[in-house]
Design a protein around this motif. Sequence first.
Motif, PDB file in Angstrom:
ATOM      1  N   ALA A 197      86.453 -23.509  68.202  1.00 57.73           N
ATOM      2  CA  ALA A 197      85.746 -22.867  67.087  1.00 57.73           C
ATOM      3  C   ALA A 197      86.513 -21.631  66.604  1.00 57.73           C
ATOM      4  O   ALA A 197      86.619 -21.393  65.390  1.00 57.73           O
ATOM      5  CB  ALA A 197      84.334 -22.481  67.523  1.00 57.73           C
ATOM      6  N   GLY A 198      87.054 -20.868  67.542  1.00 58.71           N
ATOM      7  CA  GLY A 198      87.845 -19.706  67.150  1.00 58.71           C
ATOM      8  C   GLY A 198      89.092 -20.088  66.377  1.00 58.71           C
ATOM      9  O   GLY A 198      89.468 -19.423  65.397  1.00 58.71           O
ATOM     10  N   MET A 199      89.761 -21.173  66.789  1.00 55.07           N
ATOM     11  CA  MET A 199      90.976 -21.592  66.095  1.00 55.07           C
ATOM     12  C   MET A 199      90.682 -22.094  64.689  1.00 55.07           C
ATOM     13  O   MET A 199      91.480 -21.877  63.764  1.00 55.07           O
ATOM     14  CB  MET A 199      91.704 -22.662  66.926  1.00 55.07           C
ATOM     15  N   VAL A 200      89.546 -22.755  64.499  1.00 53.04           N
ATOM     16  CA  VAL A 200      89.163 -23.175  63.147  1.00 53.04           C
ATOM     17  C   VAL A 200      88.956 -21.945  62.268  1.00 53.04           C
ATOM     18  O   VAL A 200      89.393 -21.907  61.105  1.00 53.04           O
ATOM     19  CB  VAL A 200      87.893 -24.043  63.196  1.00 53.04           C
ATOM     20  N   GLY A 201      88.290 -20.918  62.827  1.00 52.13           N
ATOM     21  CA  GLY A 201      88.088 -19.695  62.068  1.00 52.13           C
ATOM     22  C   GLY A 201      89.396 -19.008  61.717  1.00 52.13           C
ATOM     23  O   GLY A 201      89.560 -18.484  60.601  1.00 52.13           O
ATOM     24  N   ILE A 202      90.341 -19.005  62.650  1.00 52.47           N
ATOM     25  CA  ILE A 202      91.659 -18.409  62.374  1.00 52.47           C
ATOM     26  C   ILE A 202      92.361 -19.183  61.262  1.00 52.47           C
ATOM     27  O   ILE A 202      92.968 -18.596  60.362  1.00 52.47           O
ATOM     28  CB  ILE A 202      92.515 -18.403  63.653  1.00 52.47           C
ATOM     29  N   ALA A 203      92.263 -20.512  61.300  1.00 48.59           N
ATOM     30  CA  ALA A 203      92.884 -21.337  60.264  1.00 48.59           C
ATOM     31  C   ALA A 203      92.292 -21.028  58.891  1.00 48.59           C
ATOM     32  O   ALA A 203      93.018 -20.916  57.894  1.00 48.59           O
ATOM     33  CB  ALA A 203      92.711 -22.816  60.599  1.00 48.59           C
ATOM     34  N   VAL A 204      90.959 -20.884  58.820  1.00 54.15           N
ATOM     35  CA  VAL A 204      90.311 -20.550  57.555  1.00 54.15           C
ATOM     36  C   VAL A 204      90.763 -19.173  57.072  1.00 54.15           C
ATOM     37  O   VAL A 204      91.017 -18.968  55.875  1.00 54.15           O
ATOM     38  CB  VAL A 204      88.781 -20.591  57.713  1.00 54.15           C
ATOM     39  N   SER A 205      90.890 -18.224  57.996  1.00 57.32           N
ATOM     40  CA  SER A 205      91.325 -16.876  57.627  1.00 57.32           C
ATOM     41  C   SER A 205      92.753 -16.882  57.097  1.00 57.32           C
ATOM     42  O   SER A 205      93.088 -16.137  56.172  1.00 57.32           O
ATOM     43  CB  SER A 205      91.222 -15.937  58.838  1.00 57.32           C
ATOM     44  N   LEU A 206      93.615 -17.710  57.697  1.00 60.16           N
ATOM     45  CA  LEU A 206      94.993 -17.787  57.219  1.00 60.16           C
ATOM     46  C   LEU A 206      95.073 -18.421  55.838  1.00 60.16           C
ATOM     47  O   LEU A 206      95.941 -18.071  55.020  1.00 60.16           O
ATOM     48  CB  LEU A 206      95.846 -18.590  58.212  1.00 60.16           C
ATOM     49  N   THR A 207      94.158 -19.347  55.561  1.00 57.75           N
ATOM     50  CA  THR A 207      94.152 -20.009  54.254  1.00 57.75           C
ATOM     51  C   THR A 207      93.644 -19.074  53.167  1.00 57.75           C
ATOM     52  O   THR A 207      94.193 -19.024  52.069  1.00 57.75           O
ATOM     53  CB  THR A 207      93.282 -21.275  54.300  1.00 57.75           C
ATOM     54  N   ASN A 208      92.573 -18.341  53.483  1.00 57.08           N
ATOM     55  CA  ASN A 208      91.959 -17.439  52.516  1.00 57.08           C
ATOM     56  C   ASN A 208      92.620 -16.063  52.606  1.00 57.08           C
ATOM     57  O   ASN A 208      92.370 -15.297  53.529  1.00 57.08           O
ATOM     58  CB  ASN A 208      90.459 -17.325  52.785  1.00 57.08           C
ATOM     59  N   THR A 209      93.479 -15.755  51.652  1.00 59.61           N
ATOM     60  CA  THR A 209      94.216 -14.489  51.691  1.00 59.61           C
ATOM     61  C   THR A 209      93.304 -13.280  51.498  1.00 59.61           C
ATOM     62  O   THR A 209      93.687 -12.160  51.819  1.00 59.61           O
ATOM     63  CB  THR A 209      95.301 -14.474  50.602  1.00 59.61           C
ATOM     64  N   GLY A 210      92.084 -13.494  50.997  1.00 55.66           N
ATOM     65  CA  GLY A 210      91.178 -12.371  50.787  1.00 55.66           C
ATOM     66  C   GLY A 210      90.370 -12.006  52.021  1.00 55.66           C
ATOM     67  O   GLY A 210      89.600 -11.035  51.994  1.00 55.66           O
TER      68      GLY A 210
END
Length: 314
Positions: A197-210
């Motif tokens: 779950a943490g890695m999915v969140g990190i992936a989303v954060s890397l995608t969303n530059t904001g």
Amino acid sequence: MGGAAHPAGPVIGGLLVQAAGWRAVFWLGVPVIALALVPVIRLPRSTPRQQPGRNVDWTGAALLVAALTCFVTAIIQAPAAPSSAVLFAAVAACALAALLVIGRRVPRPLLPVSREARRPLGLASLVAGLMNLCALGGLFLLTQAFQDVHKLDPLAAGLLTLPAMLPLPLLGAPAGRLSTRIGVWRTAALGLLVAAAGMVGIAVSLTNTGTGYIVLACFLALWGTGLGVLTPAIVAAALKATPRAPGLASGASNTARQTGGALGIAVFAAVAGSATAPGFSSHSTALFIGSAALFVLAGLLCLGVARSQQSRSS
């Protein structure tokens, strides 16, 4: 205790790189190893002294090192020199094949595991290797992103990884108690799913530059929490597989973790490419998503082992 090195590593490494260059990181190991040797040598022996080299498969150990070295080199060389990578991969395959052949002929192979212990020890070692493969590979990408994409200095990059590293030493004892209560395989599954779950969140954060750092820090902490629960559980699972040979189990688990770490950094670096290249962020996102998927599969496998053991005992 081992987990305490994780939060210290990026910070001390950042300081050394910033002050004296990246080579200083490797020089740090020299005094640390020298100091560690003193108490180790002075410790009383817990087992009788054996004849030197009698029970050690040095040939197997050398072949394992050669296979791993050539395989990692092949992965690193693949993007820029595919022909060289094929050559190193062939040497690695030959070394691995020789290791398997010799292991069947020598009286004391590199891993003398009994038939009933092979499956649980093999699974525990596989999960341990997967853990470090994704954890160290992901950490490598994060430090690259912080420094080369966001233009932070090495110390700042090390400090920003602390949310992922701090849970490891803090959760060692609680995770051990949880393993005793619900079993090592269920605890390992819980750690794998939380880390996923943490890695999915990190992936989303890397995608969303904001996305701000506070949100990313929360996902880093979730990732680290999963790893902090998983690490002692999967080591305990290896030890339970061969209770009469704890050294063998510990050696197999440690070797799997370090092998996974070496392969993880090589694979993640080769797939993600240069941090200054346009596709670095998208490739990093895909790697974190893929790692999360592997963690979920490993967690389901651990739950299956737990149910199988429960049904046999009942």
